[in-house]
Design an enzyme around this catalytic site. Structure first.
Site, PDB file in Angstrom:
ATOM      1  N   GLU A 154      59.316   2.062  82.172  1.00 18.33           N
ATOM      2  CA  GLU A 154      58.059   1.564  82.723  1.00 18.33           C
ATOM      3  C   GLU A 154      58.262   0.153  83.268  1.00 18.33           C
ATOM      4  OE1 GLU A 154      53.483   0.913  80.967  1.00 18.33           O
ATOM      5  OE2 GLU A 154      55.166   1.290  79.615  1.00 18.33           O
TER       6      GLU A 154
ATOM      7  N   CYS B 115      54.048   6.150  79.642  1.00 17.99           N
ATOM      8  CA  CYS B 115      53.862   5.540  78.319  1.00 17.99           C
ATOM      9  C   CYS B 115      52.597   6.014  77.601  1.00 17.99           C
ATOM     10  CB  CYS B 115      53.903   4.014  78.451  1.00 17.99           C
ATOM     11  SG  CYS B 115      54.378   3.175  76.904  1.00 17.99           S
TER      12      CYS B 115
ATOM     13  N   LYS C  55      49.261   4.743  86.326  1.00 24.42           N
ATOM     14  CA  LYS C  55      48.931   4.947  84.918  1.00 24.42           C
ATOM     15  C   LYS C  55      47.422   4.995  84.710  1.00 24.42           C
ATOM     16  CE  LYS C  55      50.296   2.931  80.421  1.00 24.42           C
ATOM     17  NZ  LYS C  55      51.054   1.794  79.827  1.00 24.42           N
TER      18      LYS C  55
END
Length: 289
Positions: free
Chosen positions: A56, A161, A127
């Site tokens: 990430e 994540c 995200k």
């Protein structure tokens, strides 16, 4: 480029080598980060990998002081970092999934990831579930579903994540036919009981087994501005079992050979199928709370 599912074609690539590059990164050193990532991707290709996952925010590091510092490091989708990964994918005939800090056309900054292959950019994902300080006037949350892309090596989905902690979001990629879910992550190091596996890895295993798909999570190593990182990169099979050793904290290259065709079979017994046995009409209340 696609931000959603491609066709339902099925790859016949057979067993394929997947790599997660667990590297040390630093805020304020994008050129150094990109150099370390290039070396790691090249090493993965030399080891036979055809699908490579990077952490990430791999181009910038993670521990930003404020929005001004983040804006100074963020890049547009056609910036230098994504161009380098496109060039590497073309040169080495790879699929690369990598996280980066993205300056959007709307002026907002996103915690994003791209999937590139030898033809160029195939997907961009922002995200959706922001973690901790990411919400502090740093990143804006994405709202597009996880992309699932047909590649030469199989159908690949992308999450980032904290997204992995939402079963509905992982399931959405599985229902779009993802055979391998590639996840750039930055997992903070937290205390845990002696002998216990980190819960971040347990959640990856759970997501894989309940959806019968492979998951590759590429974590980072080292410390950044006082934050220690778990270094828990792992590749998990469609039954939820790790295919790679757990080398916590180290800079390392995590490699596994997988046959993504196994993820197309959703049966877990002669009479049970994790997709066919779903009863969506019973689940609507989940989105009402």
């Amino acid at each position: 480029m696609s931000n959603g599912p491609m066709s339902n074609g099925q790859s016949s690539a057979g067993p394929i080598r997947v790599a997660c590059c667990q590297v040390s990164l630093a805020v304020g050193d994008t050129p150094g980060n990109l150099a370390r990532l290039r070396a790691a991707v090249t090493r993965a290709a030399d080891a036979g990998a055809r699908i490579v996952v990077l952490p990430e925010l791999a181009n910038t590091g993670y521990m930003f002081e404020d929005l001004a510092e983040l804006r100074a490091a963020a890049e547009p989708l056609d910036g230098a970092s994504v161009r380098q990964w496109e060039a590497l994918a073309r040169e080495l005939d790879l699929v690369i999934v990598a996280g980066f800090a993205e300056t959007g056309d709307d002026g907002l900054v996103y915690n994003s990831a791209v999937l590139v292959d030898k033809t160029g950019l195939r997907a961009r994902y922002r995200k959706a579930h922001l973690w901790d300080r990411e919400k502090d006037n740093l990143f804006s949350a994405g709202s597009d579903a996880p992309p699932v892309v047909d590649t030469a090596f199989g159908r690949i989905g992308v999450l980032i994540c904290y997204d992995l902690e939402f079963p509905e979001w992982v399931r959405s990629a599985a229902l779009e036919g993802a055979e391998l879910l590639c996840c750039p992550v930055n997992w903070p190091l937290y205390p845990r009981p002696a002998g216990e596996r980190p819960t971040e890895i347990v959640k990856v295993q759970a997501g894989a087994t309940v959806n019968r798909m492979f998951i590759a999570a590429a974590d980072r190593a080292g410390q950044e501005r006082g934050q220690d990182w778990l270094g828990g990169s792992v590749i998990v099979d469609a039954d939820g079992f790790p295919l790679t050793p757990i080398s916590l904290g180290e800079e390392t290259l995590v490699l596994a050979t997988v046959d993504l065709a196994e993820a197309r079979a959703k049966g877990i017994s002669d009479r049970n199928d994790v997709h066919a046995d779903r009863r969506p009409a019973l689940y609507t209340r989940l989105t009402q709370h």
